[in-house]
Scaffold this motif. Structure first.
Motif, PDB file in Angstrom:
ATOM      1  N   ALA A  28      35.033  34.691  36.373  1.00 33.58           N
ATOM      2  CA  ALA A  28      35.276  33.968  37.200  1.00 33.58           C
ATOM      3  C   ALA A  28      36.601  33.769  37.404  1.00 33.58           C
ATOM      4  O   ALA A  28      37.659  33.794  38.417  1.00 33.58           O
ATOM      5  N   ASP A  29      37.235  32.627  36.494  1.00 35.47           N
ATOM      6  CA  ASP A  29      38.763  31.892  36.621  1.00 35.47           C
ATOM      7  C   ASP A  29      39.606  32.302  35.946  1.00 35.47           C
ATOM      8  O   ASP A  29      40.588  32.822  37.251  1.00 35.47           O
ATOM      9  N   LYS A  30      39.205  33.444  35.085  1.00 36.70           N
ATOM     10  CA  LYS A  30      39.883  34.638  34.984  1.00 36.70           C
ATOM     11  C   LYS A  30      40.813  35.656  36.627  1.00 36.70           C
ATOM     12  O   LYS A  30      41.776  36.198  36.623  1.00 36.70           O
ATOM     13  N   ALA A  31      39.743  36.227  37.003  1.00 40.40           N
ATOM     14  CA  ALA A  31      39.599  37.493  38.170  1.00 40.40           C
ATOM     15  C   ALA A  31      40.376  36.355  39.016  1.00 40.40           C
ATOM     16  O   ALA A  31      41.234  36.831  39.482  1.00 40.40           O
ATOM     17  N   ALA A  32      40.083  35.042  38.953  1.00 45.70           N
ATOM     18  CA  ALA A  32      40.702  34.572  39.975  1.00 45.70           C
ATOM     19  C   ALA A  32      42.459  34.074  39.692  1.00 45.70           C
ATOM     20  O   ALA A  32      42.665  34.497  41.148  1.00 45.70           O
ATOM     21  N   ASN A  33      42.289  33.741  39.090  1.00 48.02           N
ATOM     22  CA  ASN A  33      43.779  33.622  38.512  1.00 48.02           C
ATOM     23  C   ASN A  33      44.411  34.775  38.923  1.00 48.02           C
ATOM     24  O   ASN A  33      46.205  35.004  39.440  1.00 48.02           O
ATOM     25  N   ILE A  34      44.193  36.016  38.809  1.00 48.22           N
ATOM     26  CA  ILE A  34      45.077  37.785  38.641  1.00 48.22           C
ATOM     27  C   ILE A  34      44.474  37.595  39.989  1.00 48.22           C
ATOM     28  O   ILE A  34      45.700  37.964  40.370  1.00 48.22           O
ATOM     29  N   CYS A  35      43.599  37.234  40.624  1.00 43.42           N
ATOM     30  CA  CYS A  35      43.634  38.058  42.396  1.00 43.42           C
ATOM     31  C   CYS A  35      45.376  36.571  42.704  1.00 43.42           C
ATOM     32  O   CYS A  35      45.876  37.381  44.138  1.00 43.42           O
ATOM     33  N   GLY A  36      45.118  35.870  42.342  1.00 45.79           N
ATOM     34  CA  GLY A  36      46.341  34.821  43.145  1.00 45.79           C
ATOM     35  C   GLY A  36      47.396  35.197  42.729  1.00 45.79           C
ATOM     36  O   GLY A  36      48.730  34.621  43.372  1.00 45.79           O
ATOM     37  N   THR A  37      47.708  36.449  42.023  1.00 47.45           N
ATOM     38  CA  THR A  37      49.128  36.822  41.789  1.00 47.45           C
ATOM     39  C   THR A  37      49.520  37.810  42.506  1.00 47.45           C
ATOM     40  O   THR A  37      50.911  37.891  42.947  1.00 47.45           O
ATOM     41  N   GLY A  38      49.184  38.544  43.634  1.00 48.05           N
ATOM     42  CA  GLY A  38      49.288  39.942  44.424  1.00 48.05           C
ATOM     43  C   GLY A  38      49.650  40.667  44.196  1.00 48.05           C
ATOM     44  O   GLY A  38      49.840  41.664  43.968  1.00 48.05           O
ATOM     45  N   ALA A  39      49.454  40.582  41.790  1.00 44.42           N
ATOM     46  CA  ALA A  39      49.780  41.958  41.518  1.00 44.42           C
ATOM     47  C   ALA A  39      48.751  43.350  42.201  1.00 44.42           C
ATOM     48  O   ALA A  39      47.832  42.801  42.442  1.00 44.42           O
ATOM     49  N   GLN A  40      49.021  44.257  41.840  1.00 43.95           N
ATOM     50  CA  GLN A  40      48.359  45.069  41.946  1.00 43.95           C
ATOM     51  C   GLN A  40      47.363  45.632  41.200  1.00 43.95           C
ATOM     52  O   GLN A  40      45.965  46.075  41.017  1.00 43.95           O
ATOM     53  N   LEU A  41      47.563  45.263  39.356  1.00 41.35           N
ATOM     54  CA  LEU A  41      46.162  45.715  38.329  1.00 41.35           C
ATOM     55  C   LEU A  41      46.704  44.589  37.317  1.00 41.35           C
ATOM     56  O   LEU A  41      47.899  44.153  37.252  1.00 41.35           O
ATOM     57  N   CYS A  42      45.816  44.258  36.456  1.00 44.34           N
ATOM     58  CA  CYS A  42      45.548  42.915  34.968  1.00 44.34           C
ATOM     59  C   CYS A  42      46.607  44.088  34.068  1.00 44.34           C
ATOM     60  O   CYS A  42      45.676  45.380  33.877  1.00 44.34           O
ATOM     61  N   SER A  43      46.913  44.280  33.308  1.00 43.78           N
ATOM     62  CA  SER A  43      47.096  45.252  32.967  1.00 43.78           C
ATOM     63  C   SER A  43      46.723  44.537  30.688  1.00 43.78           C
ATOM     64  O   SER A  43      46.491  42.836  31.088  1.00 43.78           O
ATOM     65  N   GLY A  44      46.966  44.470  29.946  1.00 41.78           N
ATOM     66  CA  GLY A  44      46.335  44.265  28.743  1.00 41.78           C
ATOM     67  C   GLY A  44      46.436  44.968  27.571  1.00 41.78           C
ATOM     68  O   GLY A  44      46.614  46.281  27.315  1.00 41.78           O
ATOM     69  N   GLY A  45      46.402  44.082  26.413  1.00 47.75           N
ATOM     70  CA  GLY A  45      45.958  45.153  25.422  1.00 47.75           C
ATOM     71  C   GLY A  45      45.022  46.210  24.123  1.00 47.75           C
ATOM     72  O   GLY A  45      44.517  46.287  23.232  1.00 47.75           O
ATOM     73  N   ASP A  46      43.281  45.283  24.896  1.00 47.48           N
ATOM     74  CA  ASP A  46      42.437  45.450  24.252  1.00 47.48           C
ATOM     75  C   ASP A  46      41.530  46.102  25.624  1.00 47.48           C
ATOM     76  O   ASP A  46      41.580  45.588  27.358  1.00 47.48           O
ATOM     77  N   ALA A  47      40.821  46.638  25.394  1.00 45.35           N
ATOM     78  CA  ALA A  47      39.886  48.006  26.283  1.00 45.35           C
ATOM     79  C   ALA A  47      38.954  46.745  26.657  1.00 45.35           C
ATOM     80  O   ALA A  47      38.533  46.995  28.016  1.00 45.35           O
ATOM     81  N   SER A  48      38.345  46.345  26.349  1.00 45.00           N
ATOM     82  CA  SER A  48      37.249  45.396  25.616  1.00 45.00           C
ATOM     83  C   SER A  48      37.328  44.174  26.915  1.00 45.00           C
ATOM     84  O   SER A  48      36.782  43.734  28.118  1.00 45.00           O
ATOM     85  N   CYS A  49      38.430  43.648  27.296  1.00 44.90           N
ATOM     86  CA  CYS A  49      38.921  42.044  27.690  1.00 44.90           C
ATOM     87  C   CYS A  49      39.021  43.205  29.062  1.00 44.90           C
ATOM     88  O   CYS A  49      38.589  41.905  30.351  1.00 44.90           O
ATOM     89  N   LEU A  50      39.795  44.174  29.090  1.00 45.37           N
ATOM     90  CA  LEU A  50      39.590  44.594  30.677  1.00 45.37           C
ATOM     91  C   LEU A  50      38.571  44.979  30.813  1.00 45.37           C
ATOM     92  O   LEU A  50      39.104  44.896  32.746  1.00 45.37           O
ATOM     93  N   LEU A  51      37.696  45.699  30.525  1.00 44.39           N
ATOM     94  CA  LEU A  51      36.517  46.031  30.604  1.00 44.39           C
ATOM     95  C   LEU A  51      36.119  44.538  31.025  1.00 44.39           C
ATOM     96  O   LEU A  51      34.935  45.024  32.746  1.00 44.39           O
ATOM     97  N   HIS A  52      35.731  43.743  30.699  1.00 47.53           N
ATOM     98  CA  HIS A  52      35.218  42.685  30.715  1.00 47.53           C
ATOM     99  C   HIS A  52      35.946  42.285  32.413  1.00 47.53           C
ATOM    100  O   HIS A  52      35.602  41.420  33.050  1.00 47.53           O
ATOM    101  N   ILE A  53      37.391  42.019  32.178  1.00 49.04           N
ATOM    102  CA  ILE A  53      37.514  41.578  33.957  1.00 49.04           C
ATOM    103  C   ILE A  53      37.818  42.205  34.398  1.00 49.04           C
ATOM    104  O   ILE A  53      37.794  42.395  35.957  1.00 49.04           O
TER     105      ILE A  53
END
Length: 265
Positions: A199-224
């Motif tokens: 929930a903390d991670k998602a809130a930080n992502i939403c606060g950036t105003g970005a359209q999406l969050c990228s990364g290098g691990d599908a498992s983390c991206l699925l969870h996020i």
């Protein structure tokens, strides 16, 4: 070069388009990609939970699939799985008293790379727009996974590649180095703690105003992605390989779909 693709379980099962994007990038650079058919799980779930004896057969299977002269290097679009191959496989073999497996696992690990490592350190890719034709005109933030940061020491390789994509707008993620709360079986054994971290991670992502969050691990991206959905956010997640594979002629949307000759696939 001849490059062996280690697809990983979750990419194969949940995000096959990430594997296809990885192949597309490497073939775009003129390399041949092969797929060792005997590959399966790397065994990190077993090891992370302390099941070293049970992990031995899984490790042995991976070594058997990739201990061959039929390729130059192996690559996976997953920091956590490559960390397992490079750091855990030898440990499992050693704990089980199998010196021969330990030596073979070390040899396989030595020529296995996470995708950004291969692109940057081996293939010399520093500008995705110029060298790969990457184009992705969207606002993106970036989450570095724990294994990539702490075991593989990827530093800013993935982030730098993303920042060099044509048309992209990168925005910094607050507390980016904090875990998303997945951790494999951790998210099931410690569901409440995992959910709070997510929930903390998602809130930080939403606060950036970005359209999406990228990364290098599908498992983390699925969870996020699940955390963002539960917060009612329209922000999505997308593996950095898919962003690098996007071009002006064949763009990838923020949902991961590829627009090709007027149709989507």
């Amino acid at each position: 070069m001849k490059i062996a693709l280690f697809a990983t379980c979750i990419v194969d099962a949940m995000y096959p388009r990430t594997a296809r994007a990885t192949v597309s990038l490497l073939e775009r650079l003129g390399h041949e990609v092969v797929f060792p058919s005997g590959q399966a799980c790397c065994g990190q779930m077993h090891v992370n939970s302390g099941y070293f004896k049970e992990a031995r057969a899984v490790v042995a299977n991976h070594v058997e699939a990739f201990d061959t002269d039929d390729y130059d290097v192996a690559v996976a679009p997953s920091g956590s799985c490559v960390a397992s191959v490079k750091h855990q496989h030898e440990l499992v073999a050693r704990r089980c008293g199998d010196a021969a497996l330990e030596a073979r696992a070390a040899a396989v690990g030595a020529r296995t790379y996470e995708l950004s490592q291969l692109l940057t350190d081996v293939l010399g890719i520093t500008n995705a727009a110029e060298q790969l034709g990457s184009y992705f005109p969207h606002k993106v933030t970036y989450h570095p996974s724990c294994h990539g940061m702490r075991l593989l020491r990827l530093e800013d390789r993935q982030l730098n590649l993303l920042a060099s994509v044509g048309g992209i707008e990168m925005v910094e993620l607050p507390q980016a180095d904090q875990c998303c709360g997945f951790g494999g079986t951790f998210s099931m054994k410690n569901a409440d703690v995992s959910a709070a971290m997510n929930a903390d991670k998602a809130a930080n992502i939403c606060g950036t105003g970005a359209q999406l969050c990228s990364g290098g691990d599908a498992s983390c991206l699925l969870h996020i992605g699940g955390g963002l959905s539960r917060q009612g956010s329209e922000v999505g997640t997308l593996h950095f390989a898919e962003i690098l594979a996007s071009t002006l002629e064949n763009p990838v949307s923020v949902t991961g779909e590829i627009t090709l000759a007027g149709s989507k696939r």
